[in-house]
Each structure stands twice: as structure tokens, then as C-alpha cells.
Design a protein around this motif. Sequence first.
Motif, short mmCIF file in Angstrom:
data_model
loop_
_atom_site.label_atom_id
_atom_site.label_comp_id
_atom_site.label_asym_id
_atom_site.label_seq_id
_atom_site.Cartn_x
_atom_site.Cartn_y
_atom_site.Cartn_z
N ILE A 53 0.85 -1.19 0.00
CA ILE A 53 0.00 0.00 0.00
C ILE A 53 0.88 1.24 0.00
O ILE A 53 1.78 1.36 0.83
N ASP A 54 0.62 2.11 -0.94
CA ASP A 54 1.32 3.40 -0.99
C ASP A 54 0.67 4.33 0.03
O ASP A 54 -0.50 4.67 -0.09
N VAL A 55 1.45 4.72 1.02
CA VAL A 55 0.87 5.53 2.11
C VAL A 55 0.84 7.02 1.76
O VAL A 55 0.17 7.80 2.44
N LEU A 56 1.58 7.42 0.74
CA LEU A 56 1.76 8.87 0.51
C LEU A 56 0.45 9.64 0.29
O LEU A 56 0.30 10.73 0.84
N PRO A 57 -0.50 9.08 -0.47
CA PRO A 57 -1.73 9.87 -0.69
C PRO A 57 -2.57 10.05 0.58
O PRO A 57 -3.42 10.93 0.61
#
Lengths: 133, 80
Positions: A53-57
Motif C-alpha cells: 500500500i502506498d501511504v503517501l496519498p
Amino acid sequence: MAANPELKQKVEEVLRENTVLLFMKGTPEMPRCGFSMRVVGVLEQLGVEYGAIDVLPILDPLREVTGEISDWRTFPQLYVGGELVGGCDIVEEMFESGELAGLVGAEQPEEAEAPGPQAPADPQQSPPLQVDT
Amino acid sequence: MADLPEIERMIAAALPGAEVEVLDETGGGDHLRANVRAPQFAGLSRIEQHRLVKNAVQARFDDGSIHALSVSTEPSESSR
């Protein structure tokens, strides 16, 4: 600040559905942080299937959620069987000692050396997961 | 940009009796390494040990002065 209950519920769901789950900055194909890249490198060397999971957004709301779930608020975070294993340091230490291979049921590579800061990641699997807000 | 001596004090205050060393890993002032030996670590798992250190300096993550903190921990009296 309390965690967003809907996001928390989604995270718990994703944790149930993915035996090995990595919260990272960026994606396995394009990590946006050296520490996340190093954990991807370890998982790729183990050849284990994992969700990412990309946490940046959704960085800040997600911090609140992982703070509540596992009292850990920095990323990357690796979960196995719904339990937080750790961030980059712990993952690399456990990889080198063979503990991580045992934990995820993978075979320990012959030359288990953590990729370290410079090694490029070479991801081959793991379609990115989305947690919508 | 973190204040290294302050980070050391925050960790030491959370773990009385600990030996704490905080280094600037990249020279940029926000990627730090903390080497900590503390009596409180005895009997704890690695993640619990790291949690104690990270939570001690959470405020400096929250205000953005630390981007990353690598942690090495060791119980100061070996229990093995």
C-alpha cells in the motif's frame, strides 16, 4: 486526533486479506523512499507474495490508524499475519538472521544480505493495493 | 532539521539509565540513527524496544524535524 473509523476498518480488512502486507512510500515498482525500497528489496529476495500500500496519498490519516492498531506511526511498516513486524531496521535484521524467512514461510536465500541504502529494488510481483478514502 | 542533543535527551528521559547516542546519518539533519542501550529493554521483543525509542521522539516526527530514525537497541544487562 482519533483515527478515521472508516479508514481504520479498511486497513483492518486489508490486513486480514494479506498475509504479508507492506505499507510503503511509493509502490514496489517505484519506491519513493530509500527505507521503503530496502524493505521491498528484502521481500523480493525472499520471493514471497505480498501486498503493498502506498501511504503517501493518505499519509496523515494512515499514521493515526497504524498508531491505534499497532502503536507505530512511521513508514515503511511490514505486517505478517496481521501483526506488525517492524520498519526497515527490524526487517533487515530479521532477514539477515533468517527469522523473517521463517516467519513468512519462505526459504532463506543463500546469500541473505539486506540490500542496504544503495541497492536498487527489482520488484517482480505484488500489484499495488488501494485504500480509498 | 533536528536538534541532536535534544533528541538524545528525549530518549534518555523516556528510558532512565539508558546510554543513548544519536547520529546524523546523512549530514542532512533529518535522517538520524539512535543507538540505545537501556535496562528497560530486557525481556522485550525488538519491536517493543524500537517502539519505546520512537515514541519518545514522536513529537519531532510530528513537527517534521525528523524524517527518518534508524534504531539499534540492546538491553544494557544481557538476560541470556
